[in-house]
Design a protein around this motif. Structure first.
Motif, PDB file in Angstrom:
ATOM      1  N   TRP A   1       0.831  -1.201   0.000  1.00 45.72           N
ATOM      2  CA  TRP A   1       0.000   0.000   0.000  1.00 45.72           C
ATOM      3  C   TRP A   1       0.863   1.248   0.000  1.00 45.72           C
ATOM      4  CZ3 TRP A   1       1.128  -2.863   4.304  1.00 45.72           C
ATOM      5  CH2 TRP A   1       1.562  -2.194   5.439  1.00 45.72           C
TER       6      TRP A   1
ATOM      7  N   THR B   1      -5.889   4.421   0.689  1.00 52.25           N
ATOM      8  CA  THR B   1      -6.517   3.492   1.629  1.00 52.25           C
ATOM      9  C   THR B   1      -6.740   2.106   1.031  1.00 52.25           C
ATOM     10  OG1 THR B   1      -8.716   4.277   0.974  1.00 52.25           O
ATOM     11  CG2 THR B   1      -7.689   5.325   2.899  1.00 52.25           C
ATOM     12  N   ASP B   2      -6.422   1.935  -0.260  1.00 53.07           N
ATOM     13  CA  ASP B   2      -6.504   0.615  -0.891  1.00 53.07           C
ATOM     14  C   ASP B   2      -5.154  -0.087  -0.777  1.00 53.07           C
ATOM     15  OD1 ASP B   2      -9.157   0.871  -1.821  1.00 53.07           O
ATOM     16  OD2 ASP B   2      -8.459   2.091  -3.497  1.00 53.07           O
TER      17      ASP B   2
ATOM     18  N   ASN C   1      -7.152   0.474   8.632  1.00 46.57           N
ATOM     19  CA  ASN C   1      -8.121   1.202   7.804  1.00 46.57           C
ATOM     20  C   ASN C   1      -7.979   0.938   6.312  1.00 46.57           C
ATOM     21  OD1 ASN C   1      -5.649   2.456   7.587  1.00 46.57           O
ATOM     22  ND2 ASN C   1      -6.525   4.492   7.272  1.00 46.57           N
TER      23      ASN C   1
ATOM     24  N   THR D   1      -8.424  -1.195   2.648  1.00 44.88           N
ATOM     25  CA  THR D   1      -9.401  -2.016   1.942  1.00 44.88           C
ATOM     26  C   THR D   1      -8.730  -2.676   0.754  1.00 44.88           C
ATOM     27  OG1 THR D   1     -11.165  -0.475   2.549  1.00 44.88           O
ATOM     28  CG2 THR D   1     -11.628  -2.018   0.762  1.00 44.88           C
ATOM     29  N   SER D   2      -9.008  -3.959   0.536  1.00 42.69           N
ATOM     30  CA  SER D   2      -8.405  -4.678  -0.585  1.00 42.69           C
ATOM     31  C   SER D   2      -8.761  -4.005  -1.907  1.00 42.69           C
ATOM     32  CB  SER D   2      -8.896  -6.128  -0.603  1.00 42.69           C
ATOM     33  OG  SER D   2      -8.487  -6.776  -1.794  1.00 42.69           O
ATOM     34  N   ASP D   3      -7.763  -3.880  -2.784  1.00 39.05           N
ATOM     35  CA  ASP D   3      -8.015  -3.251  -4.081  1.00 39.05           C
ATOM     36  C   ASP D   3      -8.899  -4.122  -4.989  1.00 39.05           C
ATOM     37  OD1 ASP D   3      -6.234  -5.255  -4.757  1.00 39.05           O
ATOM     38  OD2 ASP D   3      -4.747  -3.936  -5.654  1.00 39.05           O
TER      39      ASP D   3
ATOM     40  N   TYR E   1     -11.840  -4.811  -4.266  1.00 35.96           N
ATOM     41  CA  TYR E   1     -13.148  -4.150  -4.233  1.00 35.96           C
ATOM     42  C   TYR E   1     -13.207  -3.001  -5.235  1.00 35.96           C
ATOM     43  CZ  TYR E   1     -14.530  -6.924  -0.218  1.00 35.96           C
ATOM     44  OH  TYR E   1     -14.867  -7.977   0.600  1.00 35.96           O
ATOM     45  N   LYS E   2     -12.066  -2.373  -5.484  1.00 36.69           N
ATOM     46  CA  LYS E   2     -12.029  -1.337  -6.525  1.00 36.69           C
ATOM     47  C   LYS E   2     -12.192  -1.980  -7.901  1.00 36.69           C
ATOM     48  CE  LYS E   2      -9.339   2.219  -6.109  1.00 36.69           C
ATOM     49  NZ  LYS E   2      -8.135   3.105  -6.054  1.00 36.69           N
TER      50      LYS E   2
ATOM     51  N   THR F   1     -18.110 -13.530   0.880  1.00 35.79           N
ATOM     52  CA  THR F   1     -18.428 -12.819   2.132  1.00 35.79           C
ATOM     53  C   THR F   1     -19.892 -12.931   2.539  1.00 35.79           C
ATOM     54  OG1 THR F   1     -18.853 -10.747   0.934  1.00 35.79           O
ATOM     55  CG2 THR F   1     -16.595 -11.151   1.685  1.00 35.79           C
TER      56      THR F   1
END
Length: 462
Positions: free
Chosen positions: A62, A67-68, A225, A227-229, A231-232, A252
């Motif tokens: 990261w 935040t990804d 804080n 988030t896995s990329d 999800y992008k 999930t």
């Protein structure tokens, strides 16, 4: 039980500079801060963090301004290296044959440079000799000094040796023979110099300097804080984005997307048969075998239940309007050639009405397997393949519509791995295993064995 301890952990911390010197080019200096824990390492540059977690076998990457984070398997890099080394050896042999005899390096020399470049060997060998100097140890390939290891450095305690070996194996261009010697010495050297040679013959020098070495205690260094990329990626309106979106929901349980039960699918198959819909009956049969393939092989009770249900509907499976699909699926598992295969491929390519039925998108995978197993598929009418999405998108379309069952993930991961992208291959395999609780008893067991072999073949990387 939490996967990671929440308290302070001991670690080895040092600053690390890497200078690359090339002919006719200015020096290139990179500085990093490194922390080596018992089961993780953290490499920090100006704005990037790379955390390799050996307990979870994940690599988290990261930027401090975002935040990804990338969430990769720690198996991907070790798997790539021997694969690429095999290719390099083949290319070296090809280039050597094209050179005049007076310009040809020996096979030992040519292979050494590639083993060093990828920091791995296909077979253990010791091509180098050593010479002890007042400053440390020189490593020679014939008469050429290819590495220098300083005498000064920190004496590692037993628990620090494997973390340092992992750091060297994954971060330095260093021949395995030299790395083994460093670890046998038990010393973290203050300086390592490595001479490199490209295939075209140009040489360069890498200078690695380790300083400010200290032992510290601190918390596990992954921020909370991020988030896995993936999800992008899942937000994209593309076959890839739709695949990740559907798969992540399946993994999930988001949006109440739950795995279908065996009893529900058996009832749907019986209902389709009662309606005399051979096509739906056949598709549901294929869905059952794909989604519950692992459980079928592992659980005799499940096998008997499915077998009893099949007996009741057997006359509809592969009959009527399902005959072409059934034959295509059968031939997709066998090597062969001929016009029948081309005709079935044309049927699959144009059977868009199947996509509206439950598991109808399986036609895309059947087409790919039929193409792979047909010896003369290159002679097919070009319009057939033009009517299909490109090979990777066939998997993506099917998985987006049917995210359950690990077989599609296994096959898709294999294809991606064969295209020299083990990083994405493992993301696909890992997601398939997360979705399918019986994956370890099905095809995915082969990936588990592959991972076990990587640990045995490259112990310094783990």
């Amino acid at each position: 039980m939490p996967l990671r301890a929440s308290g302070e952990q001991t670690a080895l911390r040092f600053s690390y500079s890497f200078t690359q010197q090339k002919e006719k080019e200015s020096e290139n200096l990179t500085q990093r801060a490194v922390r080596l824990g018992e089961d993780y390492d953290l490499v920090t540059t100006k704005d990037t963090r790379i955390l390799t977690d050996y307990r979870l076998c994940r690599v988290f990457i990261w930027k401090t301004t975002e935040t990804d984070f990338a969430n990769q398997s720690c198996y991907a890099d070790p798997a790539f290296r021997p694969l690429e080394l095999q290719n390099r050896f083949a290319l070296v042999d090809l280039l050597s044959g094209a050179m005049g005899k007076d310009k040809q390096p020996t096979k030992l020399e040519a292979r050494f440079w590639q083993e060093q470049e990828l920091s791995v060997q296909l077979e253990d060998s010791s091509p180098l000799t050593t010479k002890v100097t007042s400053d440390g140890t020189e490593w020679l390939l014939g008469q050429q000094v290819v590495a220098k290891i300083s005498k000064s450095g920190l004496v590692l305690n037993p628990k620090e040796r494997q973390p340092f070996a992992r750091f060297l194996a994954r971060n330095l261009t260093l021949h395995p023979q030299v790395r083994r010697a460093i670890m046998d010495s038990g010393i973290l050297p203050a300086r390592i110099e490595v001479t490199r040679q490209a295939m075209a013959g140009e040489t360069s020098k890498d200078i690695h300097v380790f300083a400010n070495v200290e032992r510290i205690t601190g918390p596990y260094p992954l921020p909370a804080n991020l988030t896995s990329d993936l999800y992008k990626k899942a937000q994209e309106e593309t076959p890839s984005g739709r695949m990740w979106r559907s798969s992540l929901k399946a993994a999930t349980g988001a949006d109440n997307l739950n795995r279908p039960t065996l009893d529900a699918l058996l009832e749907q198959m019986k209902s389709a048969s009662a309606r005399k819909s051979s096509l739906e009956t056949t598709l549901l049969f294929l869905k059952i075998t794909q989604v519950f393939g692992g459980e079928i092989s592992a659980n005799p009770t499940t096998f008997q239940k499915i077998r009893a249900a099949i007996v009741a509907v057997q006359s509809d499976i592969g009959a009527g309007d399902a005959e072409a699909l059934w034959i295509a699926n059968k031939l997709a598992g066998e090597r062969g050639e001929g016009k029948e295969r081309e005709d079935l491929a044309r049927y699959l390519a144009n059977a868009s009405e199947l996509d509206k039925l439950d598991f109808g998108t399986f036609r895309y995978l059947t087409f790919s397997n039929l193409e792979n197993m047909t010896k003369d598929s290159e002679k097919w009418d070009p319009k057939i393949k033009q009517a299909m999405p490109e090979r990777a998108d066939r998997f993506r379309i099917h998985i987006a519509a049917q995210p359950w069952g690990s077989n599609a993930y296994f096959d898709f991961g294999n294809q991606i791995f064969g295209e020299y992208d083990p990083w994405e291959a493992w993301q696909i395999w890992d997601l398939g295993r997360a979705i399918d609780p019986d994956a370890s008893d099905a095809l995915m067991a082969r990936i588990k064995r592959f991972e076990g072999n990587l640990r045995k073949q490259q112990p310094d990387s783990f």
